[in-house]
Design a protein around this motif. Structure first.
Motif, short mmCIF file in Angstrom:
data_model
loop_
_atom_site.label_atom_id
_atom_site.label_comp_id
_atom_site.label_asym_id
_atom_site.label_seq_id
_atom_site.Cartn_x
_atom_site.Cartn_y
_atom_site.Cartn_z
N VAL A 116 114.19 98.64 26.13
CA VAL A 116 114.02 97.25 26.56
C VAL A 116 112.74 96.77 25.90
O VAL A 116 111.66 97.29 26.19
CB VAL A 116 113.93 97.12 28.09
N HIS A 117 112.88 95.84 24.97
CA HIS A 117 111.74 95.36 24.19
C HIS A 117 110.75 94.63 25.10
O HIS A 117 111.13 93.71 25.82
CB HIS A 117 112.22 94.46 23.06
N GLY A 141 108.29 92.51 27.24
CA GLY A 141 108.13 91.08 27.44
C GLY A 141 109.42 90.28 27.30
O GLY A 141 109.40 89.06 27.40
N THR A 142 110.53 90.96 27.04
CA THR A 142 111.82 90.27 26.90
C THR A 142 112.86 91.05 27.70
O THR A 142 112.59 92.10 28.25
CB THR A 142 112.30 90.21 25.43
N SER A 143 114.07 90.54 27.69
CA SER A 143 115.17 91.28 28.29
C SER A 143 116.09 91.83 27.20
O SER A 143 117.19 92.29 27.49
CB SER A 143 115.96 90.38 29.25
N ASN A 144 115.62 91.80 25.95
CA ASN A 144 116.41 92.32 24.83
C ASN A 144 116.46 93.84 24.86
O ASN A 144 115.43 94.50 25.02
CB ASN A 144 115.80 91.88 23.50
N THR A 185 117.70 97.31 22.76
CA THR A 185 118.11 97.89 21.49
C THR A 185 118.63 99.29 21.76
O THR A 185 117.98 100.07 22.45
CB THR A 185 116.93 97.96 20.50
N TRP A 219 108.24 100.09 16.59
CA TRP A 219 108.58 98.71 16.24
C TRP A 219 107.67 98.27 15.10
O TRP A 219 106.45 98.36 15.20
CB TRP A 219 108.39 97.82 17.46
#
Length: 91
Positions: free
Chosen positions: A14-15, A17-20, A22, A79
């Motif tokens: 979970v990247h 600061g986001t809800s993205n 990978t 990253w």
């Protein structure tokens, strides 16, 4: 995590600061790790601050994952500002 259709194992990140999310492994290949992380038997957080004195490590934008097979291969997953990258550490 495990890909349902194939049973291949991987890691979901979970990247920050986001809800993205990978997916690495579990059917999605990355570097020498391939698309199934069944071989991996350990992982740990590799702190960004730890890398500052290590000349073999890239300049990290954040913490990384150190993944490994005991007594064998290891790699850093980090990253680079655009995507997650695999950096082989040993074999």
């Amino acid at each position: 995590m495990k890909e349902r259709s194939t049973g291949k194992l991987g890691i979901a990140i979970v990247h920050g600061g986001t809800s993205n999310v990978t997916i690495l492994g579990a059917g999605t290949a990355i570097g020498n790790g391939g698309d199934d992380f069944e071989w991996m038997d350990s992982w740990r957080i590799y702190a960004k601050e730890h890398a500052t004195g290590d000349t073999s490590a890239p300049k990290l934008r954040g913490d990384a994952l150190l993944v490994s097979k005991s007594e064998a291969a290891s790699a850093l997953i980090y990253w680079n500002g655009k995507r997650y990258v695999w950096l082989q550490q040993g074999d």
